[in-house]
Design a protein around this motif. Sequence first.
Motif, PDB file in Angstrom:
ATOM      1  N   ASP A  45       3.367  29.694 -37.819  1.00  8.25           N
ATOM      2  CA  ASP A  45       3.580  30.995 -38.460  1.00  8.25           C
ATOM      3  C   ASP A  45       4.416  31.914 -37.577  1.00  8.25           C
ATOM      4  N   THR A  81      -0.667  29.855 -35.116  1.00  2.71           N
ATOM      5  CA  THR A  81      -0.613  31.165 -35.780  1.00  2.71           C
ATOM      6  C   THR A  81      -0.791  32.257 -34.731  1.00  2.71           C
ATOM      7  N   SER A  82      -0.545  31.922 -33.448  1.00  2.00           N
ATOM      8  CA  SER A  82      -0.813  32.906 -32.398  1.00  2.00           C
ATOM      9  C   SER A  82       0.467  33.635 -31.989  1.00  2.00           C
ATOM     10  N   ASP A  91     -11.392  27.030 -23.526  1.00  2.00           N
ATOM     11  CA  ASP A  91     -11.228  28.467 -23.306  1.00  2.00           C
ATOM     12  C   ASP A  91     -11.960  28.793 -22.006  1.00  2.00           C
ATOM     13  N   TYR A 140     -12.613  31.317 -20.476  1.00  2.00           N
ATOM     14  CA  TYR A 140     -13.425  32.547 -20.405  1.00  2.00           C
ATOM     15  C   TYR A 140     -14.610  32.551 -21.372  1.00  2.00           C
ATOM     16  N   GLY A 167     -11.485  32.927 -29.155  1.00  2.00           N
ATOM     17  CA  GLY A 167     -12.046  34.269 -29.277  1.00  2.00           C
ATOM     18  C   GLY A 167     -12.378  34.526 -30.734  1.00  2.00           C
ATOM     19  N   ALA A 168     -12.071  35.750 -31.182  1.00  2.00           N
ATOM     20  CA  ALA A 168     -12.470  36.157 -32.532  1.00  2.00           C
ATOM     21  C   ALA A 168     -11.852  35.260 -33.609  1.00  2.00           C
ATOM     22  N   ILE A 169     -10.545  35.006 -33.505  1.00  2.00           N
ATOM     23  CA  ILE A 169      -9.891  34.206 -34.559  1.00  2.00           C
ATOM     24  C   ILE A 169     -10.264  32.731 -34.431  1.00  2.00           C
ATOM     25  N   PHE A 201      -1.448  37.541 -40.684  1.00  6.00           N
ATOM     26  CA  PHE A 201      -2.333  38.719 -40.653  1.00  6.00           C
ATOM     27  C   PHE A 201      -2.322  39.511 -41.961  1.00  6.00           C
ATOM     28  N   HIS A 223       5.555  34.738 -39.880  1.00  7.84           N
ATOM     29  CA  HIS A 223       4.587  35.630 -39.231  1.00  7.84           C
ATOM     30  C   HIS A 223       3.829  36.479 -40.270  1.00  7.84           C
TER      31      HIS A 223
HETATM   32  P1  NAI Z   1      -9.242  37.223 -28.719  1.00 10.13           P
HETATM   33  O1  NAI Z   1      -8.897  38.053 -27.542  1.00 10.13           O
HETATM   34  O2  NAI Z   1     -10.506  37.488 -29.456  1.00 10.13           O
HETATM   35  O3  NAI Z   1      -9.258  35.668 -28.289  1.00 10.13           O
HETATM   36  C1  NAI Z   1      -8.317  35.096 -27.409  1.00 10.13           C
HETATM   37  C2  NAI Z   1      -9.035  34.006 -26.634  1.00 10.13           C
HETATM   38  O4  NAI Z   1      -8.084  33.321 -25.820  1.00 10.13           O
HETATM   39  C3  NAI Z   1     -10.111  34.574 -25.677  1.00 10.13           C
HETATM   40  O5  NAI Z   1     -11.361  33.975 -25.964  1.00 10.13           O
HETATM   41  C4  NAI Z   1      -9.611  34.196 -24.300  1.00 10.13           C
HETATM   42  O6  NAI Z   1     -10.653  33.861 -23.413  1.00 10.13           O
HETATM   43  C5  NAI Z   1      -8.744  32.975 -24.599  1.00 10.13           C
HETATM   44  N1  NAI Z   1      -7.772  32.665 -23.566  1.00 10.13           N
HETATM   45  C6  NAI Z   1      -7.068  33.521 -22.761  1.00 10.13           C
HETATM   46  N2  NAI Z   1      -6.286  32.821 -21.933  1.00 10.13           N
HETATM   47  C7  NAI Z   1      -6.501  31.508 -22.190  1.00 10.13           C
HETATM   48  C8  NAI Z   1      -5.980  30.289 -21.654  1.00 10.13           C
HETATM   49  N3  NAI Z   1      -5.083  30.287 -20.661  1.00 10.13           N
HETATM   50  N4  NAI Z   1      -6.410  29.124 -22.186  1.00 10.13           N
HETATM   51  C9  NAI Z   1      -7.301  29.103 -23.197  1.00 10.13           C
HETATM   52  N5  NAI Z   1      -7.848  30.221 -23.725  1.00 10.13           N
HETATM   53  C10 NAI Z   1      -7.436  31.401 -23.244  1.00 10.13           C
HETATM   54  O7  NAI Z   1      -7.983  37.308 -29.696  1.00 10.13           O
HETATM   55  P2  NAI Z   1      -7.926  36.873 -31.224  1.00 10.13           P
HETATM   56  O8  NAI Z   1      -8.276  38.022 -32.081  1.00 10.13           O
HETATM   57  O9  NAI Z   1      -8.668  35.615 -31.396  1.00 10.13           O
HETATM   58  O10 NAI Z   1      -6.345  36.638 -31.381  1.00 10.13           O
HETATM   59  C11 NAI Z   1      -5.699  35.542 -30.739  1.00 10.13           C
HETATM   60  C12 NAI Z   1      -4.190  35.701 -30.858  1.00 10.13           C
HETATM   61  O11 NAI Z   1      -3.790  35.601 -32.221  1.00 10.13           O
HETATM   62  C13 NAI Z   1      -3.655  37.070 -30.421  1.00 10.13           C
HETATM   63  O12 NAI Z   1      -3.414  37.098 -29.028  1.00 10.13           O
HETATM   64  C14 NAI Z   1      -2.377  37.217 -31.209  1.00 10.13           C
HETATM   65  O13 NAI Z   1      -1.279  36.854 -30.423  1.00 10.13           O
HETATM   66  C15 NAI Z   1      -2.521  36.229 -32.354  1.00 10.13           C
HETATM   67  N6  NAI Z   1      -2.463  36.884 -33.665  1.00 10.13           N
HETATM   68  C16 NAI Z   1      -1.536  36.439 -34.574  1.00 10.13           C
HETATM   69  C17 NAI Z   1      -1.461  37.011 -35.825  1.00 10.13           C
HETATM   70  C18 NAI Z   1      -0.492  36.528 -36.858  1.00 10.13           C
HETATM   71  O14 NAI Z   1      -0.271  37.206 -37.848  1.00 10.13           O
HETATM   72  N7  NAI Z   1       0.098  35.364 -36.715  1.00 10.13           N
HETATM   73  C19 NAI Z   1      -2.330  38.148 -36.189  1.00 10.13           C
HETATM   74  C20 NAI Z   1      -3.303  38.484 -35.186  1.00 10.13           C
HETATM   75  C21 NAI Z   1      -3.350  37.884 -33.962  1.00 10.13           C
END
Ligand code: NAI
Length: 318
Positions: free
Chosen positions: A260, A234-235, A174, A176, A153-155, A287, A284
Motif C-alpha cells: 500500500d 501497509t506500513s 517485535d 519491544y 503494536g496496535a495495528i 487508513f 496509500h
Molecule cells: P505502534 O507504535 O502501535 O506499533 C509499532 C510496533 O513496531 C511497536 O510494537 C514497536 O515495538 C515495533 N517496532 C519498532 N521497531 C521495531 C523493529 N526494529 N523491529 C520490529 N518491531 C519494531 O504503531 P501502529 O499503530 O501499529 O502503526 C504501525 C505503522 O503503520 C506506523 O508506523 C505507520 O508507519 C503505519 N501506518 C500506515 C498507514 C497506512 O495508511 N498505510 C496508516 C497508519 C499507520
Amino acid sequence: MKPSVLMTDTIFPDTSLEQEVFAEEGIEFTLSPSQDVKTLAESGKSADALLVVYASVGADIIEQLERCKVIVRAGIGYNNVDLEAASRKGIRVANVPDYCQGEVADHTLGIFLALARRICHLNRRVKEGNWNANEGKSAPRLQGKTFGLLGCGAIGQEVAQRAMAFGLEVVAYDPYASPEALSQHGIRKIEDIDQLYREADFLSLHLPLTESTKHIIDRTALSKMKRSAMIINTSRGGLIEENDLYTALVENRIAGAAIDVLETEPPQSTPALFGLDNVIITPHTAFLSQDSVAELRKKASLEVARTLRLGTPAHPVN
Ligand code: NAI
C-alpha cells in the motif's frame, strides 16, 4: 494576539473541519499555498504550531521557526518530521496514534487475500474474455500456514486477530513486546528476526520507518525467506529496498507482494514493480474510510489546540 497554526499541506478536499475546530478554539488558521522549503519556512516563521499531513518538515524548515511550540502529524507515522531538529529547538512533536487501526488491518488482510487468492489477476483475465478456472489453482491453502508480523503494536495486533480467523498461525518479531503480552492475543513471539524470515509463509510489516528500520527488507532479508513466501506492506515504503524486492520477485525467490506504500509517493516514474502480475499495489489508502478521515482531522486539530492551551500534547513522540 491570537495563537496561529500553519497547515503545511492536505490531501483532503477542503479544510472546513480544521477551520471549524480552530475557530472554536480561537486559533488563527492558514493553509500553506505550497510545500517547498522556502514557502514553509517563511510562512511557518510566525506560526505557534504546524499541522502536517505528508509535507516533509526537515531541519531546514524547523531551524527557521521562531514561535512554534508543537508540530502535529495528522497520522500515525511521523517519519516526515525531523524529530531531532524539533527537539533541539524545544518543539514538541505529536501524532494521532488512535484513529485507523481497524481500517489498516482490514486493508492488510484485503490486499493479502487478493494476492494469495489471485483475485486481481483472475478478475482481469475474466474481463479480458478468459474464463479459465485453472489459473486459480496455484493459490496456496491458507489454513495452517504461518502469518508473520514484523512489528506488533496496535495495528499488528488487529491484523493478527483477523489472520487467525482465516486459520493462520500468527507469529511476531517485535523486540519491544513481551512474549506474555503477545500470547494474550494468541500470537507466538519470535526472538530472532532471521527465524521470522525463515518461518513465515506470509510476512506483514507493521513497524515504524526510522533510520534503523530503513530498508530492513533488503536482498539479505529476502534471501532468508521461503520461495513460496508473500510479503505485505501497509506500513511505510522505505522499509523495503524496492529494487531488491523486484529482483527477488522476477527471480522467483519469493512468490508475491501486496503493498500500500512506496518509498516515493506518488512515484516519480512508473516503478518496475507495477509491471509484475504477482504484485498488488494500492495508493496509500489503508487508513482511509469516511469515518477514519473525519476522526483523524478532528483529533489532529484538537491536539494542536490542546498543546497551545496546556503546553503538552496528549501524544508526544519526542
Ligand atoms: P505502534 O507504535 O502501535 O506499533 C509499532 C510496533 O513496531 C511497536 O510494537 C514497536 O515495538 C515495533 N517496532 C519498532 N521497531 C521495531 C523493529 N526494529 N523491529 C520490529 N518491531 C519494531 O504503531 P501502529 O499503530 O501499529 O502503526 C504501525 C505503522 O503503520 C506506523 O508506523 C505507520 O508507519 C503505519 N501506518 C500506515 C498507514 C497506512 O495508511 N498505510 C496508516 C497508519 C499507520
